[in-house]
Scaffold this active site. Structure first.
Site, PDB file in Angstrom:
ATOM      1  N   ASN A 140      -1.499 -10.930   8.253  1.00  0.00           N
ATOM      2  CA  ASN A 140      -2.459  -9.874   8.537  1.00  0.00           C
ATOM      3  C   ASN A 140      -3.876 -10.341   8.228  1.00  0.00           C
ATOM      4  O   ASN A 140      -4.149 -10.819   7.123  1.00  0.00           O
ATOM      5  CB  ASN A 140      -2.158  -8.638   7.674  1.00  0.00           C
ATOM      6  CG  ASN A 140      -3.134  -7.514   7.960  1.00  0.00           C
ATOM      7  OD1 ASN A 140      -3.139  -6.961   9.047  1.00  0.00           O
ATOM      8  ND2 ASN A 140      -3.995  -7.193   6.993  1.00  0.00           N
ATOM      9  N   GLU A 141      -4.745 -10.194   9.193  1.00  0.00           N
ATOM     10  CA  GLU A 141      -6.164 -10.508   9.012  1.00  0.00           C
ATOM     11  C   GLU A 141      -6.353 -11.881   8.368  1.00  0.00           C
ATOM     12  O   GLU A 141      -6.987 -12.029   7.313  1.00  0.00           O
ATOM     13  CB  GLU A 141      -6.886  -9.406   8.241  1.00  0.00           C
ATOM     14  CG  GLU A 141      -6.833  -8.092   9.006  1.00  0.00           C
ATOM     15  CD  GLU A 141      -7.725  -6.987   8.466  1.00  0.00           C
ATOM     16  OE1 GLU A 141      -8.151  -7.071   7.310  1.00  0.00           O
ATOM     17  OE2 GLU A 141      -7.994  -6.034   9.228  1.00  0.00           O
ATOM     18  N   HIS A 193       1.084  -9.209   4.477  1.00  0.00           N
ATOM     19  CA  HIS A 193      -0.068  -8.311   4.564  1.00  0.00           C
ATOM     20  C   HIS A 193      -0.805  -8.330   3.215  1.00  0.00           C
ATOM     21  O   HIS A 193      -0.552  -7.505   2.330  1.00  0.00           O
ATOM     22  CB  HIS A 193       0.371  -6.892   4.935  1.00  0.00           C
ATOM     23  CG  HIS A 193      -0.773  -6.013   5.348  1.00  0.00           C
ATOM     24  ND1 HIS A 193      -0.821  -5.374   6.580  1.00  0.00           N
ATOM     25  CD2 HIS A 193      -1.932  -5.661   4.725  1.00  0.00           C
ATOM     26  CE1 HIS A 193      -1.943  -4.678   6.678  1.00  0.00           C
ATOM     27  NE2 HIS A 193      -2.642  -4.831   5.559  1.00  0.00           N
ATOM     28  N   GLN A 239       0.803  -1.219   0.000  1.00  0.00           N
ATOM     29  CA  GLN A 239       0.000   0.000   0.000  1.00  0.00           C
ATOM     30  C   GLN A 239       0.843   1.280   0.000  1.00  0.00           C
ATOM     31  O   GLN A 239       0.328   2.353  -0.285  1.00  0.00           O
ATOM     32  CB  GLN A 239      -0.945  -0.013   1.201  1.00  0.00           C
ATOM     33  CG  GLN A 239      -1.982  -1.118   1.098  1.00  0.00           C
ATOM     34  CD  GLN A 239      -2.887  -1.191   2.323  1.00  0.00           C
ATOM     35  OE1 GLN A 239      -2.579  -1.891   3.283  1.00  0.00           O
ATOM     36  NE2 GLN A 239      -4.001  -0.487   2.307  1.00  0.00           N
TER      37      GLN A 239
HETATM   38  C1  BGC Z   1      -6.212  -3.857   6.228  1.00  0.00           C
HETATM   39  C2  BGC Z   1      -5.548  -2.672   5.580  1.00  0.00           C
HETATM   40  C3  BGC Z   1      -6.622  -1.746   5.003  1.00  0.00           C
HETATM   41  C4  BGC Z   1      -7.487  -1.274   6.146  1.00  0.00           C
HETATM   42  C5  BGC Z   1      -8.538  -0.246   5.764  1.00  0.00           C
HETATM   43  C6  BGC Z   1      -7.434  -3.531   7.006  1.00  0.00           C
HETATM   44  O1  BGC Z   1      -8.348  -4.510   6.750  1.00  0.00           O
HETATM   45  O2  BGC Z   1      -5.299  -4.591   6.996  1.00  0.00           O
HETATM   46  O3  BGC Z   1      -4.670  -3.135   4.603  1.00  0.00           O
HETATM   47  O4  BGC Z   1      -6.077  -0.696   4.291  1.00  0.00           O
HETATM   48  O5  BGC Z   1      -8.141  -2.386   6.714  1.00  0.00           O
HETATM   49  O6  BGC Z   1      -9.545  -0.784   4.983  1.00  0.00           O
END
Ligand code: BGC
Length: 427
Positions: free
Chosen positions: A159-160, A115, A21
């Site tokens: 991540n997530e 990520h 990003q």
């Molecule tokens: C993610 C980010 C994303 C943010 C805002 C999160 O789910 O880890 O990469 O930019 O939310 O939407």
């Protein structure tokens, strides 16, 4: 009388970014390929992003100047291992410089190993539904930590990791209530609307990848691969760098039931959190990521737009109180220490960002006062950046970026958060 809310000594105050990003030119990644596919669902390609690959020193210096003492960023697998088994000494040297810049500025790094974006080759080999992926991911983590471990006190594996589960639920809910935030972010809105309500092995995620499966797989197999990737990576990291604390991050919505929605609300929570608990046994912390709440009624999720309340640029409800609720709920199910690894708002009105941060931190303080072990707060995001399929329009940053000149401009909300960080307290 004004009550001063103070935070525990050593509480980490930071902001977060993710490589794809902000870095720019992530050409070996699956996302780069997706962005450049004909008929791509991305409104624009990531391009040079915030040129953070080159400008990381000034960005880290800026965070330190603001008063923050931590930075969460990700190392890009596609750069470190551009072809299977081939590690790039140059990329590893780059991330060593980033970690060194953190150290030079008294910034504690919290490093994410994955990520969302993956090497293109991994996705082509079957990605996040392939049985070999956990071992491949663990090998990459071992390579990074073997080289840079002494500079990495905290590592987040994935991540997530639960995002596929969330998508599955949204698709199941399509035609009823919809969570437009996640769908919009991931560009799934159209697919979700036209799909059958019962998700199958082949889903929206598969249909978008050039071939293979990227992280947003929502099949049961994908869940197994991702949780196994986490546990193997955790073991590999600990072996390569025993002092590094390891955790995962989860997207956790504050799921609130309206009468008639209790059962579905409970299922959503289980899908996004409880189902992951077995894989976290042996972790050192959990990264909690929260942006808003989900209301669930008898007909499923209630669209935020129907609530008549303030919406953010992402189309979800302005509801910073969600963070405290989620921290409490997570702490009710685990004794692991918690970090807020993401919390933030996309808005063009920076006064709303300040207010969002204020209310969210009040909630963190209340949770701490009740004995919940929260170790740090990372605002998403340090910079206005590439919001995946939505491109550069949503602005989450504490710092604005002019993408023509790459000039950074600090926002008032950044000074507000920095001031709290410096005092380790808020009025
Ligand atoms: C993610 C980010 C994303 C943010 C805002 C999160 O789910 O880890 O990469 O930019 O939310 O939407």
């Amino acid at each position: 009388m004004v009550r001063i809310m103070s935070f525990p000594e050593g509480f980490l105050w930071g902001a977060a970014t993710a490589a794809h990003q902000v870095e720019g030119g992530n050409v070996n990644s699956d996302f780069w390929a997706l962005e450049h596919q004909p008929g791509s669902m991305f409104v624009e390609p990531s391009g040079d992003a915030c040129d953070h690959y080159r400008l990381f020193r000034q960005d880290i210096a800026l965070l330190a100047e603001l008063g923050l003492d931590s930075y969460r960023f990700s190392i890009e697998w596609a750069r470190v291992e551009p072809a299977p088994g081939q590690y790039s000494a140059q990329a590893l040297a780059h991330y060593r410089e980033v970690l060194q810049a953190c150290r030079d500025h008294g910034i504690t790094p919290l490093v994410t190993l994955h990520h969302f974006s993956s090497p293109r080759w991994l996705t082509e080999l079957g990605g996040w539904e392939d049985e070999e992926t956990p071992a491949r991911f663990a090998a990459y983590c071992a390579a990074v930590l073997g080289e840079l471990g002494p500079l990495i006190p905290y590592a987040c594996t994935i991540n997530e990791a639960n995002i596929g589960r969330l998508i599955r639920r949204m698709i199941a809910d399509a035609g009823q209530g919809r969570n437009l935030h996640r769908e919009a972010m991931l560009g799934l809105a159209d697919d979700a609307a036209t799909m059958d309500t019962a998700p199958t092995e082949t889903g929206a995620a598969r249909s978008q990848a050039p071939s293979g499966i990227f992280l947003f797989t929502f099949s049961d197999k994908g869940h197994h691969v991702i949780t196994q990737a986490h546990t193997l990576a955790r073991d590999a990291i600990k072996q390569a760098s025993p002092a590094t604390k390891v955790g995962i991050t989860l997207a956790l919505q504050d799921v609130q039931a309206r009468p008639g929605g209790e059962q579905e609300a409970a299922e959503i929570w289980a899908g996004q959190f409880s189902d992951f608990l077995p894989a976290l046994d042996g972790d050192d912390f959990i990264g909690v990521q929260n942006y808003s709440r989900i209301l669930v009624g008898p007909d499923g999720m209630i669209p935020a737009a129907d609530l008549g309340t303030e919406l953010t640029q992402m189309g979800y409800e302005f509801y910073p109180q969600a963070l405290e609720n989620v921290l409490r709920r997570v702490a009710g199910q685990t004794t692991l220490p918690l970090f807020v690894t993401e919390n933030g708002i996309a808005t063009t009105d920076d006064t709303r960002r300040t207010e969002f941060i204020r209310l969210a931190l009040e909630g963190v303080e209340q949770a701490l006062a009740d004995g919940i072990d929260v170790r740090g707060y990372f605002y998403w995001s340090a910079l206005d950046n590439f919001e995946w399929m939505l491109g550069y329009r949503p602005t989450f940053g504490l710092i604005a970026v002019d993408r023509g000149t790459q000039r950074r401009t600090v926002k008032d909300s950044a000074r507000y958060l920095g001031g709290i960080a410096r005092r380790n307290a808020m009025p």
